[in-house]
Design a protein around this motif. Sequence first.
Motif, mmCIF file in Angstrom:
data_model
loop_
_atom_site.group_PDB
_atom_site.id
_atom_site.type_symbol
_atom_site.label_atom_id
_atom_site.label_comp_id
_atom_site.label_asym_id
_atom_site.label_seq_id
_atom_site.Cartn_x
_atom_site.Cartn_y
_atom_site.Cartn_z
ATOM 1 N N ASP A 78 -4.886 -10.558 -4.060
ATOM 2 C CA ASP A 78 -6.103 -9.778 -4.303
ATOM 3 C C ASP A 78 -5.831 -8.289 -4.135
ATOM 4 O O ASP A 78 -6.345 -7.462 -4.911
ATOM 5 N N LEU A 79 -5.015 -7.947 -3.133
ATOM 6 C CA LEU A 79 -4.679 -6.547 -2.897
ATOM 7 C C LEU A 79 -3.866 -5.978 -4.059
ATOM 8 O O LEU A 79 -4.095 -4.836 -4.493
ATOM 9 N N LYS B 114 -4.029 -6.705 -7.138
ATOM 10 C CA LYS B 114 -4.933 -6.432 -8.260
ATOM 11 C C LYS B 114 -5.656 -5.092 -8.088
ATOM 12 O O LYS B 114 -5.995 -4.430 -9.071
ATOM 13 N N GLU B 115 -5.875 -4.690 -6.838
ATOM 14 C CA GLU B 115 -6.606 -3.446 -6.575
ATOM 15 C C GLU B 115 -5.719 -2.212 -6.706
ATOM 16 O O GLU B 115 -6.221 -1.108 -6.959
ATOM 17 N N LEU B 116 -4.417 -2.385 -6.493
ATOM 18 C CA LEU B 116 -3.500 -1.245 -6.438
ATOM 19 C C LEU B 116 -2.980 -0.949 -7.842
ATOM 20 O O LEU B 116 -2.202 -1.722 -8.408
ATOM 21 N N LYS B 117 -3.370 0.165 -8.407
ATOM 22 C CA LYS B 117 -3.166 0.453 -9.823
ATOM 23 C C LYS B 117 -1.765 0.944 -10.152
ATOM 24 O O LYS B 117 -1.399 1.020 -11.335
ATOM 25 N N ASN C 99 2.527 1.697 -3.464
ATOM 26 C CA ASN C 99 1.489 2.157 -4.404
ATOM 27 C C ASN C 99 1.206 3.645 -4.220
ATOM 28 O O ASN C 99 1.106 4.395 -5.202
ATOM 29 N N GLU D 217 0.821 -1.210 0.000
ATOM 30 C CA GLU D 217 0.000 0.000 0.000
ATOM 31 C C GLU D 217 0.857 1.263 0.000
ATOM 32 O O GLU D 217 0.541 2.239 -0.684
#
Length: 385
Positions: free
Chosen positions: A172-173, A175-178, A123, A120
């Motif tokens: 999964d995380l 995949k969410e972090l662009k 990102n 996080e």
Amino acid sequence: MMKGNFPVDKFRNLTTPFYYYDIDILKQTLDTVTAEAGKYGYHIHYALKANANPRILAIIAGYGLGADCVSGGEVQAVLDAGFPADKIVFAGVGKADWEINLGLDNDIFSFNVESAAELEVINELAAAKNKVASIALRINPEVDAHTHAKITTGKKENKFGINLGQFGPVLDLVKELKNLKLIGIHCHIGSQITDLTAFQGLAIRVNEIQEELEAKGIGLENLNFGGGLGIDYYHPNHLPIPAFASYFEVFNRLVKVKPGQQIHFEPGRSITAQCGSLISKVLYVKKGEVKKFAILDAGFTELIRPAMYDSYHRIENISSDEPTEIYDVVGPICESSDVFDKDVELNKAHRGDLFALRSAGAYGEVMASQYNCRKLPETYFSDTL
């Protein structure tokens, strides 16, 4: 006077203790590792934590190796030494924001990420720079490295990496972090591993992880198996080059490499350990009631491994050819743990003799401290002395 590969007469004009690097051994090691890895197209990133001496780094960079860094300071050191940024991998369980930003600013090859929280932060920092950070997930493969407990790194109780049980949610995380791009996985199970069956287990485990990822539609461009290959501390004169051929053959035989996939390694100790020796002078020969002590001017401030890990280093009296006697070889530091080895058979020692503590080119100079207000050791090289 030469004893072994040591120019003793030249050493007598130098202030001890100091580190002495045999550049011929370093280059022979680099020739071997690059040739053996080159057979399979493997990528080598030198693990800087083993030795960050600028001259050593410059020589290694000249062989075209990449770098494995675990701090921002190490990233800067390899950039200064001429390593290309696109061959730098950056691991470490606690990367500070400025360290991550340094990697982002230089577009390093990969961040080896060790937790969901770190994902996080990278990102967020990458988004602020309008960049996408390439990352590899460091996985704890639960493989026993058969090495010292303090240098085992790939089990679930260690602070490093992501446990297999947490791998799914972390994916999964990602995949969410662009502003992150997953380019591979990274494993490192420990250090000073001489039982190659540990690496066999690692290769098999990574195959299993790959199969699980493929079932989820996730392909990996890169597999990074870390480092860990051990050296022979007991026979540095006869076995100066580690078993690179056998090491790489394990992975070539067992890893199921996918089309276009790249394989990476991060050797450190195995590249620099045997080229370095700590040279120290005997201050006193002390005869106790049950022990005879050779008291050196080097202590754990110069070489902490024996005190920290109970590690063995071959000790040689390079000044004497007299019959051998038994000594406890100790340093001057005001700590009972300042002992290099006990009951060592050495050529008879006298005040002023020079001792060589062998295989000290890894985790020696780089871990030196100024405890007791001591000076850091100087360094000398075989080709410039």
